[in-house]
Design a protein around this motif. Structure first.
Motif, PDB file in Angstrom:
ATOM      1  N   TYR A   1       0.821  -1.210   0.000  1.00  0.00           N
ATOM      2  CA  TYR A   1       0.000   0.000   0.000  1.00  0.00           C
ATOM      3  C   TYR A   1       0.857   1.264   0.000  1.00  0.00           C
ATOM      4  CZ  TYR A   1      -3.478  -3.430   1.487  1.00  0.00           C
ATOM      5  OH  TYR A   1      -4.299  -4.525   1.564  1.00  0.00           O
ATOM      6  N   GLU A   2       2.148   1.114  -0.323  1.00  0.00           N
ATOM      7  CA  GLU A   2       3.087   2.247  -0.336  1.00  0.00           C
ATOM      8  C   GLU A   2       3.194   2.897   1.042  1.00  0.00           C
ATOM      9  OE1 GLU A   2       4.979   3.028  -2.882  1.00  0.00           O
ATOM     10  OE2 GLU A   2       4.056   1.714  -4.363  1.00  0.00           O
ATOM     11  N   ARG A   3       3.084   2.072   2.082  1.00  0.00           N
ATOM     12  CA  ARG A   3       3.224   2.569   3.448  1.00  0.00           C
ATOM     13  C   ARG A   3       4.563   2.114   4.020  1.00  0.00           C
ATOM     14  NH1 ARG A   3      -2.779   0.950   5.839  1.00  0.00           N
ATOM     15  NH2 ARG A   3      -4.001   2.293   4.429  1.00  0.00           N
ATOM     16  N   TYR A   4       5.263   3.058   4.607  1.00  0.00           N
ATOM     17  CA  TYR A   4       6.570   2.796   5.196  1.00  0.00           C
ATOM     18  C   TYR A   4       6.564   3.301   6.629  1.00  0.00           C
ATOM     19  CZ  TYR A   4       8.260   1.849   0.464  1.00  0.00           C
ATOM     20  OH  TYR A   4       8.445   1.319  -0.787  1.00  0.00           O
ATOM     21  N   SER A   5       7.403   2.715   7.468  1.00  0.00           N
ATOM     22  CA  SER A   5       7.419   3.102   8.877  1.00  0.00           C
ATOM     23  C   SER A   5       8.747   2.729   9.487  1.00  0.00           C
ATOM     24  CB  SER A   5       6.285   2.416   9.640  1.00  0.00           C
ATOM     25  OG  SER A   5       6.471   0.998   9.629  1.00  0.00           O
ATOM     26  N   GLU A   6       8.982   3.227  10.706  1.00  0.00           N
ATOM     27  CA  GLU A   6      10.148   2.799  11.466  1.00  0.00           C
ATOM     28  C   GLU A   6      10.028   1.312  11.791  1.00  0.00           C
ATOM     29  OE1 GLU A   6      11.173   5.335  14.746  1.00  0.00           O
ATOM     30  OE2 GLU A   6      10.254   7.085  13.792  1.00  0.00           O
ATOM     31  N   ALA A   7      11.169   0.686  12.069  1.00  0.00           N
ATOM     32  CA  ALA A   7      11.191  -0.767  12.233  1.00  0.00           C
ATOM     33  C   ALA A   7      10.697  -1.230  13.594  1.00  0.00           C
ATOM     34  CB  ALA A   7      12.605  -1.297  11.990  1.00  0.00           C
ATOM     35  N   GLY A   8      10.812  -0.390  14.635  1.00  0.00           N
ATOM     36  CA  GLY A   8      10.339  -0.778  15.954  1.00  0.00           C
ATOM     37  C   GLY A   8      11.405  -1.307  16.878  1.00  0.00           C
ATOM     38  N   GLU A   9      12.683  -1.157  16.495  1.00  0.00           N
ATOM     39  CA  GLU A   9      13.755  -1.720  17.320  1.00  0.00           C
ATOM     40  C   GLU A   9      13.958  -0.957  18.622  1.00  0.00           C
ATOM     41  OE1 GLU A   9      15.624   1.699  15.449  1.00  0.00           O
ATOM     42  OE2 GLU A   9      14.254   0.141  14.723  1.00  0.00           O
ATOM     43  N   ARG A  10      13.602   0.321  18.653  1.00  0.00           N
ATOM     44  CA  ARG A  10      13.837   1.094  19.882  1.00  0.00           C
ATOM     45  C   ARG A  10      12.971   0.586  21.028  1.00  0.00           C
ATOM     46  NH1 ARG A  10      13.431   7.376  18.693  1.00  0.00           N
ATOM     47  NH2 ARG A  10      11.594   6.699  17.509  1.00  0.00           N
TER      48      ARG A  10
ATOM     49  N   THR B   1       4.157   7.612  -0.681  1.00  0.00           N
ATOM     50  CA  THR B   1       2.818   8.148  -0.953  1.00  0.00           C
ATOM     51  C   THR B   1       1.742   7.621  -0.025  1.00  0.00           C
ATOM     52  OG1 THR B   1       2.344   6.412  -2.581  1.00  0.00           O
ATOM     53  CG2 THR B   1       3.422   8.416  -3.394  1.00  0.00           C
ATOM     54  N   GLY B   2       2.033   6.592   0.770  1.00  0.00           N
ATOM     55  CA  GLY B   2       0.992   5.921   1.528  1.00  0.00           C
ATOM     56  C   GLY B   2       0.718   6.489   2.904  1.00  0.00           C
ATOM     57  N   GLY B   3       1.104   7.718   3.158  1.00  0.00           N
ATOM     58  CA  GLY B   3       0.816   8.331   4.449  1.00  0.00           C
ATOM     59  C   GLY B   3       2.053   8.654   5.242  1.00  0.00           C
ATOM     60  N   TYR B   4       2.198   9.923   5.661  1.00  0.00           N
ATOM     61  CA  TYR B   4       3.295  10.405   6.509  1.00  0.00           C
ATOM     62  C   TYR B   4       4.666  10.261   5.844  1.00  0.00           C
ATOM     63  CZ  TYR B   4      -0.531   9.877   9.814  1.00  0.00           C
ATOM     64  OH  TYR B   4      -1.747   9.942  10.435  1.00  0.00           O
ATOM     65  N   GLY B   5       4.695  10.269   4.526  1.00  0.00           N
ATOM     66  CA  GLY B   5       5.957  10.114   3.816  1.00  0.00           C
ATOM     67  C   GLY B   5       6.426  11.381   3.144  1.00  0.00           C
ATOM     68  N   GLU B   6       5.978  12.544   3.657  1.00  0.00           N
ATOM     69  CA  GLU B   6       6.322  13.802   3.014  1.00  0.00           C
ATOM     70  C   GLU B   6       7.830  14.069   3.066  1.00  0.00           C
ATOM     71  OE1 GLU B   6       4.485  13.450   5.716  1.00  0.00           O
ATOM     72  OE2 GLU B   6       5.449  14.556   7.348  1.00  0.00           O
ATOM     73  N   LEU B   7       8.282  14.849   2.106  1.00  0.00           N
ATOM     74  CA  LEU B   7       9.681  15.274   2.073  1.00  0.00           C
ATOM     75  C   LEU B   7       9.861  16.476   2.988  1.00  0.00           C
ATOM     76  CD1 LEU B   7      10.326  15.023  -1.762  1.00  0.00           C
ATOM     77  CD2 LEU B   7      11.058  13.408   0.001  1.00  0.00           C
ATOM     78  N   GLY B   8      10.959  16.495   3.727  1.00  0.00           N
ATOM     79  CA  GLY B   8      11.231  17.612   4.618  1.00  0.00           C
ATOM     80  C   GLY B   8      12.226  18.583   4.014  1.00  0.00           C
ATOM     81  N   ASP B   9      12.852  19.379   4.869  1.00  0.00           N
ATOM     82  CA  ASP B   9      13.927  20.255   4.427  1.00  0.00           C
ATOM     83  C   ASP B   9      15.122  19.408   4.010  1.00  0.00           C
ATOM     84  OD1 ASP B   9      12.236  22.233   5.262  1.00  0.00           O
ATOM     85  OD2 ASP B   9      13.430  22.813   7.013  1.00  0.00           O
ATOM     86  N   THR B  10      15.878  19.896   3.063  1.00  0.00           N
ATOM     87  CA  THR B  10      17.161  19.259   2.792  1.00  0.00           C
ATOM     88  C   THR B  10      18.179  19.830   3.763  1.00  0.00           C
ATOM     89  OG1 THR B  10      18.798  18.695   1.114  1.00  0.00           O
ATOM     90  CG2 THR B  10      17.957  20.938   1.068  1.00  0.00           C
ATOM     91  N   TYR B  11      19.152  19.021   4.128  1.00  0.00           N
ATOM     92  CA  TYR B  11      20.232  19.494   4.991  1.00  0.00           C
ATOM     93  C   TYR B  11      21.464  19.726   4.139  1.00  0.00           C
ATOM     94  CZ  TYR B  11      17.645  19.289   9.233  1.00  0.00           C
ATOM     95  OH  TYR B  11      16.724  19.566  10.218  1.00  0.00           O
TER      96      TYR B  11
END
Length: 307
Positions: free
Chosen positions: A95-104, A209-219
């Protein structure tokens, strides 16, 4: 970048290779395999040592938290939850959804309940800790990349490249799609890697594209970072320890707010000190970076043909 298919520079190619590698489904499946191996190893040592609980509490005055049973009840489920989160993350990719892995979360639980594995042998405890740390490090490459807002910069990418370059005997070929654009703060039109349109030192990002995947500022480099660039050159950034050490110890740079005297005393810390002081985030426009399936180049940018 004005042509239909602009080119990435040498360092941006490395960044794109890392981002596509860490975001790939094979890399995520590799994490699941590593977690399964850790769970299997943990099962084995729990079975091997679990029978000592009663004797340990009776003869060695173990507290309830010192037993294999306590570990199995409170720490082991953290590993299982970690695995379930990764399984869900694999399913969400469709579904084009990505997230942190959960290791923390898993790491915190293990630190709380497995700080002293008195019930295990020293060899078993060391092996468990080493295996767990390796899994968390592997997973961290996913989580830090997916975290929003991302703060990866050219220095971070240089460290990641040195740590993972063995995975890239060849670099995939990329094409900059100037017909696919985005702006910082927006969800990108396609899932994948994006390059700043007008900044060769701006760090690439991965968006989805599947939620919360927006691009931020470049560093990118700030005024001090540009001074470092001019002093040691592009190739010397993050590798010319002596040149960067001399720079941060010059009188006109003694009052830099993010570099203290202990940092200035260490030649080997100079690249990190410059990086700490030398970047800033800024809004930018982005182009999509397309990875060309089955096409590769060598590390110097020469075409290496199809797989």
């Amino acid at each position: 970048m004005t042509t239909a298919h602009a080119q990435l520079n040498h360092w941006h190619r490395r960044q794109a290779a890392l981002l596509y590698h860490f975001s790939s489904l094979p890399y995520l499946n590799g994490l699941l395999e590593k977690i399964n191996q850790l769970i299997s190893f943990t099962d084995d040592i729990l079975e091997d040592r679990g029978g000592l609980d009663a004797a340990g509490r009776s003869l060695a005055h173990w507290q309830p938290a010192d037993t294999a049973g306590h570990f199995s009840t409170h720490a082991f489920p953290a590993l299982v939850d970690f695995r379930e989160k990764v399984i869900r993350a694999i399913a969400a990719r469709s579904y084009e959804r990505y997230s942190e892995a959960g290791e923390r979360q898993c790491s915190r639980m293990l630190q709380e309940y497995a700080y002293q594995m008195i019930w295990a042998t020293g060899e078993q405890e060391a092996s468990f800790q080493g295996r767990a740390e390796a899994v968390f490090k592997y997973a961290g490459n996913i989580s830090r990349m997916m975290r929003r807002p991302t703060t990866w910069n050219d220095f971070v990418f240089s460290l990641l490249w040195e740590q993972n370059r063995q995975d890239f005997p060849r670099i995939p070929c990329f094409r900059v799609r100037t017909d696919i654009e985005c702006v910082s703060g927006q969800t990108p039109p396609r899932t994948g890697v994006y390059v700043p349109q007008d900044d060769p030192m701006g760090a690439l990002q991965f968006g989805w594209t599947g939620g919360y995947g927006e691009l931020g500022d470049t560093y990118t480099l700030n005024d001090f970072g540009k001074i470092a660039f001019e002093r040691v050159g592009r190739a010397g950034l993050w590798s010319d320890e002596s040149g960067l050490h001399a720079l941060i110890n010059e009188s006109q740079h003694r009052d830099l707010p993010k570099i203290d005297d202990s940092d200035r005393a260490r030649v080997d810390f100079a690249p990190a000190a410059v990086a700490l002081q030398g970047f800033e985030g800024r809004l930018c426009k982005w182009y999509f970076v397309e990875m060309l399936e089955g096409e590769y180049e060598d590390h110097d940018g020469g075409y290496a043909g199809r797989a």
